[in-house]
Design an enzyme around this catalytic site. Structure first.
Site, PDB file in Angstrom:
ATOM      1  N   GLY A  10       0.803  -1.214   0.000  1.00 33.30           N
ATOM      2  CA  GLY A  10       0.000   0.000   0.000  1.00 33.30           C
ATOM      3  C   GLY A  10       0.835   1.262   0.000  1.00 33.30           C
ATOM      4  O   GLY A  10       0.542   2.221  -0.724  1.00 33.30           O
ATOM      5  N   ILE A  11       1.892   1.283   0.804  1.00 35.26           N
ATOM      6  CA  ILE A  11       2.760   2.457   0.850  1.00 35.26           C
ATOM      7  C   ILE A  11       3.505   2.607  -0.460  1.00 35.26           C
ATOM      8  O   ILE A  11       3.621   3.715  -1.008  1.00 35.26           O
ATOM      9  CB  ILE A  11       3.747   2.356   2.028  1.00 35.26           C
ATOM     10  CG1 ILE A  11       2.991   2.379   3.356  1.00 35.26           C
ATOM     11  CG2 ILE A  11       4.763   3.494   1.988  1.00 35.26           C
ATOM     12  CD1 ILE A  11       3.857   2.150   4.577  1.00 35.26           C
TER      13      ILE A  11
ATOM     14  N   ARG B 156      11.537   0.286   8.625  1.00 35.28           N
ATOM     15  CA  ARG B 156      12.051   0.042   9.962  1.00 35.28           C
ATOM     16  C   ARG B 156      13.574   0.133   9.920  1.00 35.28           C
ATOM     17  O   ARG B 156      14.215  -0.326   8.971  1.00 35.28           O
ATOM     18  CB  ARG B 156      11.627  -1.336  10.483  1.00 35.28           C
ATOM     19  CG  ARG B 156      10.170  -1.412  10.938  1.00 35.28           C
ATOM     20  CD  ARG B 156       9.944  -0.566  12.178  1.00 35.28           C
ATOM     21  NE  ARG B 156       8.603  -0.697  12.733  1.00 35.28           N
ATOM     22  CZ  ARG B 156       7.607   0.123  12.467  1.00 35.28           C
ATOM     23  NH1 ARG B 156       7.784   1.124  11.611  1.00 35.28           N
ATOM     24  NH2 ARG B 156       6.422  -0.044  13.041  1.00 35.28           N
TER      25      ARG B 156
ATOM     26  N   ASP C 255      13.635   8.203   8.126  1.00 38.01           N
ATOM     27  CA  ASP C 255      12.668   8.503   9.183  1.00 38.01           C
ATOM     28  C   ASP C 255      12.752   7.454  10.289  1.00 38.01           C
ATOM     29  O   ASP C 255      12.095   7.576  11.320  1.00 38.01           O
ATOM     30  CB  ASP C 255      11.247   8.524   8.606  1.00 38.01           C
ATOM     31  CG  ASP C 255      10.206   8.962   9.623  1.00 38.01           C
ATOM     32  OD1 ASP C 255      10.470   9.932  10.351  1.00 38.01           O
ATOM     33  OD2 ASP C 255       9.132   8.326   9.696  1.00 38.01           O
TER      34      ASP C 255
ATOM     35  N   GLU D 164      17.092   3.474  17.141  1.00 39.33           N
ATOM     36  CA  GLU D 164      16.411   4.697  17.549  1.00 39.33           C
ATOM     37  C   GLU D 164      15.897   4.608  18.987  1.00 39.33           C
ATOM     38  O   GLU D 164      15.542   3.524  19.456  1.00 39.33           O
ATOM     39  CB  GLU D 164      15.260   5.021  16.590  1.00 39.33           C
ATOM     40  CG  GLU D 164      14.152   3.996  16.502  1.00 39.33           C
ATOM     41  CD  GLU D 164      13.113   4.367  15.448  1.00 39.33           C
ATOM     42  OE1 GLU D 164      11.938   4.499  15.835  1.00 39.33           O
ATOM     43  OE2 GLU D 164      13.464   4.503  14.260  1.00 39.33           O
TER      44      GLU D 164
ATOM     45  N   HIS E  60      11.290   9.771  13.204  1.00 42.04           N
ATOM     46  CA  HIS E  60      10.216   8.772  13.099  1.00 42.04           C
ATOM     47  C   HIS E  60       8.843   9.431  13.238  1.00 42.04           C
ATOM     48  O   HIS E  60       8.040   9.094  14.110  1.00 42.04           O
ATOM     49  CB  HIS E  60      10.378   7.679  14.150  1.00 42.04           C
ATOM     50  CG  HIS E  60       9.690   6.398  13.774  1.00 42.04           C
ATOM     51  ND1 HIS E  60      10.094   5.174  14.222  1.00 42.04           N
ATOM     52  CD2 HIS E  60       8.623   6.157  12.963  1.00 42.04           C
ATOM     53  CE1 HIS E  60       9.308   4.221  13.724  1.00 42.04           C
ATOM     54  NE2 HIS E  60       8.402   4.805  12.955  1.00 42.04           N
TER      55      HIS E  60
END
Length: 370
Positions: A181-182, A263, A287, A292, A310
């Site tokens: 979808g992305i 990720r 991002d 992180e 993020h």
């Protein structure tokens, strides 16, 4: 509980709110945007809020504080709640049947432990696609045009000193690794900028879908070799950790722009820094990060990197849709034994749908929905 009172009223029963005990659902963090949907949700369920952190949650579960609770809405944006690790899952009450995540990603949680416990986990894919794709285009613009370095220079009083001339997006080839979808939302936006879109998936899309999104399927290594911009859009699992490392960077074009919004651990960050320092990667737009919120010093120091904390889904409209779907997942599962977007598969607990049927037997109701 107007729906039940109306239903029972049609059968001649006169119920009051005091007669009905609604199932408890524990909220870890508040609903911030889907307030109207929350009002509807509270017609069916009693919402309770956990006050405290991850350790306090475990303590309260051990003491039986949440015994009898039917579901949890896990606000992943509240970092004080930590993650669904094996220890926490082992102390969840036996009554719990569903945990709803208002997020697309769920790799940080121990889904296997939830499955073994008989707890269904749901997520909210799809609704994040637009926001993530917008983030990708921002990162591509920042990297290809060096807008990030230009902005930093401006704030430091350096104007254009040291800022290299940028490159247009038009006619550049963007390679999307993972056309879900992305990826499709990215393709739409990239096409609008005049970019050509190649993609690689484990399974090729139907040619009609390829035509709809104006994308071309290429081999895995071809994607690296021919792309001016590479975008990572695959989920994190055991097979994708460090999917992109030294060997993959060596296959890429000299001066490639590298984007990751999926990720952090999918990318070997040390290998990325080396590729940046050697010029193989001209700029990186990120991002997400391997460790992180800690970020590799080599990324922070590189002037042509565009780095975000993020925040790819940090948009009011997206958060609204995530919260709405998270509420719907819980309601649907508890009412019918089915969820819109289950992450795992468990044997459904007895649904509450018998309360909605025409054959209601008040003697079996026991004045509770549990």
């Amino acid at each position: 509980m107007n729906w039940l009172k109306a239903k029972m009223g049609s059968h001649g029963w006169d119920l009051t709110d005091d007669d009905i005990k609604k199932p408890n659902v524990l909220f870890l963090g508040p609903i911030q945007y889907a307030t109207q949907e929350l009002e509807d949700f509270e017609e069916y369920f009693t919402v309770k809020y956990h006050e405290g952190d991850h350790e306090e949650l475990i303590k309260r579960c051990k003491k039986g504080k949440y015994d009898g609770y039917a579901g949890i809405l896990w606000n992943h944006h509240g970092s004080q709640f930590g993650v669904l690790n094996k220890e926490l899952v082992s102390h969840l009450p036996p009554s719990l049947s569903v945990i709803s995540l208002p997020s697309a990603g769920y790799d940080a949680h121990d889904i296997e432990a939830c499955t073994a416990k008989g707890v269904l986990v749901t997520n909210t894919p799809g609704v994040v696609s637009g926001a993530c794709a917008d983030t990708v285009m921002f990162l591509i613009l920042g990297c290809l045009r060096h807008f990030t370095q230009g902005q930093n220079n401006l704030r430091e009083g350096k104007w254009l000193t040291g800022v290299p001339i940028g490159r247009d997006l038009a006619s550049k080839t963007v390679g999307v690794l993972g056309m879900g979808g992305i990826g499709k939302a990215i393709a739409k936006r990239a096409n609008a900028f005049g970019m050509m879109v190649n993609y690689y998936n484990r399974k090729r899309l139907d040619i009609r879908v390829e035509a709809e999104y104006n994308v071309q399927y290429v081999a895995y290594e071809t994607l690296f070799r021919e792309s001016d911009v590479i975008v990572i859009c695959v989920p994190l699992n055991d097979s994708t950790k460090h999917l992109i490392s030294t060997a993959q960077f060596e296959k890429m074009k000299q001066g490639v722009v590298f984007i990751n919004i999926s990720r952090g651990p999918i990318v070997d960050e040390a290998a990325l820094v080396k590729a940046l320092e050697g010029g193989k990667v001209a700029s990186a737009g990120l991002d997400v990060y391997e460790h992180e919120p800690k970020i590799h010093e080599g990324l922070l120091k590189h002037p042509q990197c565009t780095l975000l904390p993020h925040m790819g889904t940090d948009a009011e409209e997206t958060r609204l849709d995530m919260e709405k779907l998270a509420l719907r997942n819980i309601k649907r599962f508890l009412m019918s034994g089915d969820a819109y977007f289950p992450v795992n598969k468990v044997e459904a607990s007895k649904p509450l749908e018998h309360l909605m049927s025409d054959g209601i037997d008040i003697s079996k109701l026991n004045i509770t929905l549990q």
